[in-house]
Motif scaffolding. Structure first.
Motif, mmCIF file in Angstrom:
data_model
loop_
_atom_site.group_PDB
_atom_site.id
_atom_site.type_symbol
_atom_site.label_atom_id
_atom_site.label_comp_id
_atom_site.label_asym_id
_atom_site.label_seq_id
_atom_site.Cartn_x
_atom_site.Cartn_y
_atom_site.Cartn_z
ATOM 1 N N ASN A 432 0.843 -1.193 0.000
ATOM 2 C CA ASN A 432 0.000 0.000 0.000
ATOM 3 C C ASN A 432 0.878 1.243 0.000
ATOM 4 O O ASN A 432 1.720 1.411 0.888
ATOM 5 N N PRO A 433 0.704 2.150 -0.958
ATOM 6 C CA PRO A 433 1.542 3.354 -1.003
ATOM 7 C C PRO A 433 1.340 4.245 0.211
ATOM 8 O O PRO A 433 0.257 4.294 0.797
ATOM 9 N N ALA A 434 2.383 4.960 0.568
ATOM 10 C CA ALA A 434 2.339 5.866 1.717
ATOM 11 C C ALA A 434 1.421 7.055 1.483
ATOM 12 O O ALA A 434 1.011 7.712 2.445
ATOM 13 N N LEU A 435 1.126 7.369 0.215
ATOM 14 C CA LEU A 435 0.234 8.472 -0.123
ATOM 15 C C LEU A 435 -0.864 7.979 -1.057
ATOM 16 O O LEU A 435 -0.686 6.990 -1.775
ATOM 17 N N ASP A 436 -1.970 8.690 -1.068
ATOM 18 C CA ASP A 436 -2.995 8.476 -2.083
ATOM 19 C C ASP A 436 -2.422 8.965 -3.413
ATOM 20 O O ASP A 436 -2.083 10.145 -3.566
ATOM 21 N N LEU A 437 -2.301 8.067 -4.388
ATOM 22 C CA LEU A 437 -1.645 8.408 -5.646
ATOM 23 C C LEU A 437 -2.599 8.904 -6.720
ATOM 24 O O LEU A 437 -2.166 9.115 -7.864
ATOM 25 N N SER A 438 -3.856 9.124 -6.406
ATOM 26 C CA SER A 438 -4.808 9.525 -7.438
ATOM 27 C C SER A 438 -4.425 10.865 -8.074
ATOM 28 O O SER A 438 -4.618 11.068 -9.282
ATOM 29 N N SER A 439 -3.877 11.785 -7.289
ATOM 30 C CA SER A 439 -3.479 13.082 -7.842
ATOM 31 C C SER A 439 -2.286 12.990 -8.777
ATOM 32 O O SER A 439 -2.021 13.902 -9.550
ATOM 33 N N PHE A 440 -1.541 11.869 -8.685
ATOM 34 C CA PHE A 440 -0.336 11.675 -9.501
ATOM 35 C C PHE A 440 -0.551 10.632 -10.597
ATOM 36 O O PHE A 440 0.392 10.233 -11.261
ATOM 37 N N SER A 441 -1.787 10.220 -10.795
ATOM 38 C CA SER A 441 -2.092 9.138 -11.728
ATOM 39 C C SER A 441 -1.721 9.506 -13.159
ATOM 40 O O SER A 441 -1.972 10.634 -13.616
ATOM 41 N N PRO A 442 -1.155 8.573 -13.923
ATOM 42 C CA PRO A 442 -0.904 8.824 -15.343
ATOM 43 C C PRO A 442 -2.195 9.056 -16.130
ATOM 44 O O PRO A 442 -2.151 9.629 -17.220
ATOM 45 N N ASN A 443 -3.326 8.625 -15.575
ATOM 46 C CA ASN A 443 -4.603 8.724 -16.291
ATOM 47 C C ASN A 443 -5.360 10.002 -15.974
ATOM 48 O O ASN A 443 -6.467 10.201 -16.471
ATOM 49 N N ARG A 444 -4.810 10.874 -15.140
ATOM 50 C CA ARG A 444 -5.573 12.046 -14.701
ATOM 51 C C ARG A 444 -5.800 13.049 -15.832
ATOM 52 O O ARG A 444 -6.640 13.951 -15.703
ATOM 53 N N PHE A 445 -5.077 12.930 -16.917
ATOM 54 C CA PHE A 445 -5.225 13.895 -18.000
ATOM 55 C C PHE A 445 -6.286 13.483 -19.007
ATOM 56 O O PHE A 445 -6.531 14.198 -19.953
#
Length: 445
Positions: A432-445
């Motif tokens: 489990n990552p130490a941070l929520d990675l949704s803001s850094f997702s490759p798919n966010r664009f």
């Protein structure tokens, strides 16, 4: 590969100065003829730290880079651990100052006219990223990554024996008018919400923090928690030397194509040969989006071409990093010299350098620091990989869960490298990552 970074071959030093005997350790996947366990494309600071973290976890790691370890963009940055720099670029006054800056071909921001049509889609995304409805999410994501970065760098420097390279002198941001100072206040209020300490100074207090400043600067902001390193290239190479003690390897090669398969990844080298890997980390800076395209991921990465001149240490007695935000550059005292650099040229990766930009920065530095000796400097240009929302891409490729991306850190690659490395390790190991990675997702664009 199309990336950053040197090394002296594939040797892995032991206490006796040679590779450990295969009789004393289990053979690696490569030695068993199974290819790489983990391949990292990119020998800049992000790839170096990712390799170190994965090697610490007992994994066999090989970095591929066309040049070497920490030889390209990561070698020439401003040497800052900018943990307080949480404001997205679109919210740091850049949009407001764009017309004035663009009017000066040697100013803080330049766009070659021939490149403007290519850049327009990125600029539109950058403009949208500055909208108020996106501000809080970007700010919170960046602040969370910075908190993790500060903690992870403290641990990595201790483990790698590089704490003597840390400088904890703070930074001093300078303003030429009351209006410029007042315009900075909302940004400082935002930082204060995340526990970032600072002091506004003027008069004798300003002069004490940096003697010899031009009287044109009426106020400043001192950030005591700001840190720098002795030299970013030396730090990168030292962390890599530590990774080598954990059995990490380097292969000098340019990777032209990647392809995901059922059991791993195929890397095609420039000479036509291929390598197999079970896992892949793409950390090749300003070239990363080209490889991501091989996997069907279209990521709007642009290149901020940054310029600097490194002068002899005797050029001026600079006490700490000086930030001339109104002019888009900084001055950093290093173990190896005095670095005057910054500015942004949005011009892609193909155009030749325009060193008139570094000369313009040096002339400004002479005006701001009367008595600065501009002689004997080394000019440099590097490629900062920049995404429109100022957040990096950290996450899995759409094809193959065994491929992860770690790029697009803009001006903050050195600052965020250890945090990114921890997150990449957790993704590769299925933790489990130490941070929520949704803001850094490759798919966010």
């Amino acid at each position: 590969m199309r990336g950053s970074a040197d090394v002296q071959g594939n040797s892995r030093p032991t206490e006796a100065g040679r590779r450990p005997s295969s009789a004393l350790r289990a053979p690696s996947p490569r030695e068993r003829g199974e290819g790489e366990d983990i391949a990292v494309i990119g020998g800049g600071i992000i790839g170096i730290c990712a390799a170190a973290y994965l090697a610490e976890a007992g994994r066999n790691v090989t970095i591929f880079d066309r040049t070497g370890i920490c030889e390209e963009t990561s070698s020439g940055n401003a040497a800052a651990f900018a943990f307080s720099d949480v404001l997205p670029l679109a919210h740091k006054g850049m949009i407001r100052q764009l017309p004035r800056w663009l009017a000066d071909p040697l100013g803080p921001l330049s766009i070659p006219p021939a490149y403007l049509p290519t850049l327009l889609p990125w600029l539109a995304r950058f403009w949208r990223a500055g909208r108020s409805d996106r501000y809080e999410a970007s700010l919170a994501a960046q602040a969370g990554l910075m908190r993790l970065a500060e903690a992870e760098w403290a641990g990595l420097m201790t483990r790698s024996g590089t704490t003597d390279m840390l400088r904890e002198d703070g930074s001093l941001e300078l303003y030429e008018s009351e209006a410029e100072f007042r315009a900075s206040l909302p940004g400082w209020a935002a930082r204060q919400r995340f526990g970032i300490g600072f002091n506004h100074v003027e008069g004798d207090a300003l002069a004490a923090l940096q003697p010899g400043l031009s009287p044109r600067f009426v106020k400043g902001t001192f950030v005591p928690g700001w840190k720098t390193v002795a030299d970013p290239k030396l730090l990168g190479k030292a962390v890599w030397a530590y990774a080598e003690t954990k059995d990490a390897c380097f292969e000098k090669a340019r990777i032209d194509h990647i392809e995901a398969g059922q059991d791993g990844v195929t890397l095609t080298l420039a000479d036509g040969s291929a390598r197999q890997a079970r896992h892949l980390v793409v950390a090749v800076g300003a070239w990363s989006h080209l490889l991501a395209k091989d996997l069907g991921d279209r990521i709007p990465l642009e290149t901020e071409r940054g310029y600097n001149t490194t002068l002899p240490k005797s050029a001026f007695d600079v006490k700490r990093m000086l930030i001339f935000s109104g002019h888009g550059f900084v001055v950093t005292p290093l173990e190896t010299g005095l670095r005057v650099g910054g500015a942004v040229e949005l011009g892609g990766i193909e155009r030749p350098p325009n060193y008139n930009r570094s000369k313009a920065l040096l002339r400004k530095a002479q005006n701001f620091l009367p008595g600065l000796d501009p002689s004997g400097g080394r000019e440099w240009m590097g490629f900062r990989p920049s995404l429109p929302d100022s957040l990096p891409v950290i996450g899995r490729a759409s094809q193959g869960g065994n491929i992860v991306y770690a790029f697009g850190h803009g001006h903050l690659g050195l600052t965020q490298a250890a945090a990114t490395a921890r997150l990449i390790r957790e993704l590769v190991l299925g933790q489990n990552p130490a941070l929520d990675l949704s803001s850094f997702s490759p798919n966010r664009f």
